[in-house]
Design an enzyme around this catalytic site. Structure first.
Site, PDB file in Angstrom:
ATOM      1  N   LYS A 107       0.871  -1.142  -0.049  1.00  0.00           N
ATOM      2  CA  LYS A 107       0.038   0.031   0.266  1.00  0.00           C
ATOM      3  C   LYS A 107       1.051   0.816   0.037  1.00  0.00           C
ATOM      4  O   LYS A 107       1.934   1.681   0.624  1.00  0.00           O
ATOM      5  CB  LYS A 107      -0.927   0.076   1.328  1.00  0.00           C
ATOM      6  CG  LYS A 107      -2.060   0.907   1.362  1.00  0.00           C
ATOM      7  CD  LYS A 107      -3.205  -0.077   0.627  1.00  0.00           C
ATOM      8  CE  LYS A 107      -4.505   1.008   0.469  1.00  0.00           C
ATOM      9  NZ  LYS A 107      -5.638   0.017   0.093  1.00  0.00           N
TER      10      LYS A 107
HETATM   11  N1  GLU Z   1      -7.777   0.421  -3.345  1.00  0.00           N
HETATM   12  C1  GLU Z   1      -7.943  -0.673  -3.495  1.00  0.00           C
HETATM   13  C2  GLU Z   1      -7.999  -1.740  -2.083  1.00  0.00           C
HETATM   14  O1  GLU Z   1      -8.192  -1.093  -1.114  1.00  0.00           O
HETATM   15  C3  GLU Z   1      -7.967  -1.515  -4.684  1.00  0.00           C
HETATM   16  C4  GLU Z   1      -6.055  -1.901  -4.566  1.00  0.00           C
HETATM   17  C5  GLU Z   1      -5.571  -2.938  -6.529  1.00  0.00           C
HETATM   18  O2  GLU Z   1      -6.676  -2.443  -6.337  1.00  0.00           O
HETATM   19  O3  GLU Z   1      -4.367  -3.091  -6.100  1.00  0.00           O
HETATM   20  O4  GLU Z   1      -7.859  -2.911  -1.639  1.00  0.00           O
END
Ligand code: GLU
Length: 471
Positions: A107
């Site tokens: 993240k």
């Molecule tokens: N930000 C989204 C999540 O928290 C998508 C993450 C992604 O598609 O890699 O799941």
């Protein structure tokens, strides 16, 4: 109730993890290996905006590399911090494992309030941030693939993709360095709606199981269910839209930054969205009662509460007053560990984030596969499917001596395009994962709720992988 301050987001996620591993029989030390965040990179970089320099702080956390690439969004928020990024990266690892998407967890975040900057400045800042991450392989199609999150979307992903590909034009899979791109820039149909669509598919699956519905003290289907949605951003908007327009649920309240609106007859989501776009808030929305105290509506009577905004909105301070029998976690981490304990004792059924909001990363996976394969889904089979449908229609007509009704004919003779295939793959993913989770919950006495079951499911898969790898 204790006056202890609540734990941080990361501590909260770790305790949820601990609750799950207590029910498992993992080799000594493996739990620690899975739980700990492998690495976090913090960067400070300056950007010249007009005549002055501004320094920004960003992070990219890599939680678990049991499968590469690692995956997870990049958030733009003024409250972003390292603890939050680590918590979200951990949730990504578990999330991908729960829905069997072959990625590790990561993240990123940039500490910025994007609403305070022009598009031109945001592009400059995003490109610089992308360069900083790409330099360290924290953006890379086979190592680390970001995506949108709170405060970012297709536009930012397009800039990131272009920045990466300008830096590494020789990288044949460069297009797969980030997902959530605009469709005309290598994105995939259905990615924007994906997280909200996944929430709909997850809730539909829940409502296919009468015992689960009864456990929440409800009955029937989604039809007519009263839903309160917190946050009408990308996830909340799509979930509310699909559940009301396609499943007959009633969105009886929407909570936004400036307050909340309610209508027992159900709100028209498109109308509310247009109102927010024009007035920057829900205040004054026609045919709805407004209250400035938005958070109070989290506690209002309804059948399903969908927190779709951010983490830590249901805490030990308001958990006891939540009346919804079902909390469907569309956001990441909306319920703290302490609140989770209170709600379980009350009998509230929580459909956990690490499962329910996995639609985004699922469709990101389809996009990444599409980028690496360099071919859109349905390209080869669509017309063939249509031809087969045509043959079936003609055969039926010949055998029955009557014409197939036009609606049925259209259904049989329309081949699947990319959007149809993406939705089908997402539906399959959400159905299978829910059934696995409920199976764990129903067959293991010490697994106390669906969240613990989801964690057990994810951790078991990650552990197996580590064990086979020999770590
Ligand atoms: N930000 C989204 C999540 O928290 C998508 C993450 C992604 O598609 O890699 O799941």
């Amino acid at each position: 109730m204790s006056n202890q301050p609540e734990l941080s987001f990361r501590e909260s996620v770790d305790l949820m993890f601990n609750r799950a591993i207590e029910t498992m029989d993992l080799p000594l030390g493996l739990a620690e290996q899975i739980r700990s965040c492998n690495s976090v990179y913090q960067v400070q970089f300056g950007v010249k905006l007009d005549n002055q320099y501004e320094v920004f702080t960003g992070w990219r956390a890599v939680h678990s590399e049991h499968i590469l690439p690692v995956k997870g969004g990049i958030r733009y928020a003024d409250f972003a911090n390292q603890d939050e990024v680590e918590a979200l990266a951990a949730l990504m690892s578990y999330k991908c494992a729960i829905v069997m998407i072959p990625f590790g967890g990561s993240k990123g975040a940039l500490k910025i309030d994007p609403r305070q900057y022009s598009e031109k400045d945001l592009e400059k800042i995003t490109r610089r941030f992308a360069q900083e991450l790409a330099k360290r392989d924290l953006i890379h199609p086979s190592l680390n693939v970001p995506a949108p999150d709170m405060g970012t979307g297709e536009r930012e992903m397009g800039w990131i993709s272009d920045t990466y590909q300008s830096l590494f034009p020789e990288q044949a899979n460069g297009m797969g360095c980030v997902t959530g791109k605009p469709v005309h820039l290598g994105g995939i149909d259905g990615r924007v709606e994906a997280t909200g669509r996944g929430v709909q598919f997850g809730l539909r699956e829940f409502f296919r199981h009468p015992e689960d519905i009864t456990r929440a003290g409800l009955n029937g289907t989604l039809e007519g269910k009263r839903i309160v949605v917190q946050g009408l951003g990308n996830v909340g908007y799509h979930a509310a839209k699909f559940l009301s327009e396609e499943d007959g649920a009633k969105i009886t309240a929407i909570i936004e930054r400036d307050g909340a609106i309610r209508s027992e007859n159900g709100l028209d989501i498109e109308m509310v969205k247009a109102h927010i776009a024009e007035h920057h808030g829900v205040k004054g929305c026609p045919s709805a009662d407004y209250t400035e105290d938005g958070a109070s509506l989290l506690e209002t009577e309804c059948d399903i509460l969908i927190p779709a905004a951010m983490e830590g909105v249901i805490t030990k301070d308001n958990a006891a007053r939540i009346q919804a029998p079902i909390i469907a976690e569309a956001a990441n981490g909306p319920v703290t560990y302490a609140a989770d304990e209170i709600l379980r004792k009350k009998g509230t059924v929580i459909i956990p984030d690490a499962y329910l909001n996995a639609g985004g990363v699922t469709v990101s996976y389809f996009e990444w596969v599409k980028n690496l394969a360099r071919i859109r889904f349905g390209y080869l089979e669509r017309r063939n499917e249509e031809r087969r449908g045509q043959i079936i229609v003609e055969t039926l007509e010949k055998m029955l001596g009557t014409t197939v009704p036009p609606e049925l004919r259209a259904q049989l003779t329309t081949g699947s395009d990319e959007l149809a295939l993406v939705r089908s793959g997402l539906d399959d993913t959400m159905r299978n994962a829910y059934n696995k989770i409920r199976d764990i919950f129903n067959t293991r006495d010490d697994v106390v709720d669906l969240r613990t079951a989801a964690f057990v499911c994810g951790i078991e898969r990650i552990a197996k992988r580590y064990e086979s790898m020999g770590i």
